[in-house]
Enzyme design. Structure first.
Site: not given
Ligand code: C5P
Length: 290
Positions: A11, A94, A100, A102-103, A136
């Site tokens: 993405k 990459p 995204a 991994g997501s 994501d």
């Molecule tokens: O949801 P995900 O595990 O991908 O998020 C990784 C980190 O990014 C979270 O631990 C947080 O620190 C930050 N994050 C955030 N607000 C979001 C998405 C991610 O602060 N909406």
């Protein structure tokens, strides 16, 4: 059927705005996300029990730190289906680039297991599982052109991005997502994307105005050693990109081109300095067929 292969599309963020910090530690987002043709390939083979993951990148963990393996475990525990999976991932997107990767692998595992095991799960049910894996992942379940709010997991389908060519370049360094979020002070954000203008331009299919409105608030809080982001943007604009912006928490940057020749010339130029340079096209939403 014992084996299937799913494409895990990357993405890009056409825009990224952060509205506020939430009590749960996450941030309230407002961003336009777009699936693109650059993709990993995720092959899943049925087995009786257990989950294994392997990838073509030796340095990627294959244990429980791997989000694709975690996706499979969540799938089996939530559905109660007795089974297992060998997951083989060919990485092309990459790692740690804001695309995204991994997501998208995790979402591909959820979709693939549904098909392999004939589980009649809806897109919403898969997105609920995806939410537990990362912000994501829900978007990556069906992709397309989407306005994402909440943590990034509240999705509204938009008019697809018109045909165009995207030149993507990831500098040699990566940026830690939690660290970049920690640099954001919502009340100090000086410049924000015109998201409403971007939504209107998408609705009108107006590529120039879409590109002109691409903006990412993280670009204002980049670490000192991230000057290549600006260098890549400048190169893309010198090749007549309609707009250029960093995606997600970076470090990949992309330019949007109406003319594929210009996009190719930009990639050739960037390749003289950077290894990770790609051409891609927008990919439309792929509805889950149950
Ligand atoms: O949801 P995900 O595990 O991908 O998020 C990784 C980190 O990014 C979270 O631990 C947080 O620190 C930050 N994050 C955030 N607000 C979001 C998405 C991610 O602060 N909406």
């Amino acid at each position: 059927m014992t084996t299937i292969t799913e494409k895990a599309y990357a993405k890009l963020n056409l825009s990224l705005d952060i509205l506020s910090r939430r009590d749960d530690g996450y941030h309230e987002m407002r961003m336009v996300m777009q699936s693109i043709s650059l993709a990993d390939e995720v092959t899943i083979t049925r087995r009786e029990a257990g989950v294994s993951v392997s990838t073509n990148l030796k340095y990627l963990p294959c244990d429980d730190r791997n989000i694709a393996g975690r996706a499979a475990r969540i799938f089996f525990s939530r559905t109660g289906i007795a089974g297992g999976a060998d997951i083989v991932i060919k990485k092309r997107v990459p790692v740690c680039s804001g695309m995204a990767g991994g997501s998208s692998d995790a979402a591909a595992v959820l979709r693939g297991l549904c098909r392999l095991y004939g589980a009649p799960l809806s897109g919403d049910e898969l997105r609920d599982m995806g939410r537990e894996l990362g912000s994501d992942v829900p978007f990556c379940v069906e992709g397309g052109t989407v306005l994402a709010t909440g943590r990034g997991d509240v999705l509204e389908e938009l008019t697809p991005l018109p045909d165009c060519t995207l030149t993507i370049c990831k500098p040699f360094f990566s940026i830690s997502t939690p660290e970049l979020f920690s640099r954001i002070r919502c009340e100090r954000i000086r410049c924000r994307p015109d998201t409403d203008g971007l939504l209107a331009a998408l609705e009108n299919g107006d590529l120039k105005n879409i590109a002109r409105r691409m903006y990412n608030v993280f670009e204002d809080v980049l670490p000192r050693n991230a000057s290549d982001i600006g260098v890549i943007k400048q190169t893309l604009m010198e090749h007549d990109a309609l707009g250029a912006v960093m995606t997600g928490t970076g470090s990949a940057v992309f330019g949007l081109f109406a003319d594929p020749e210009y996009a190719m010339a930009a990639r050739a130029d960037l390749r003289e300095t950077f290894d990770d340079c790609f051409l891609a096209f927008p990919v439309k939403k792929r509805p889950i067929d149950v």
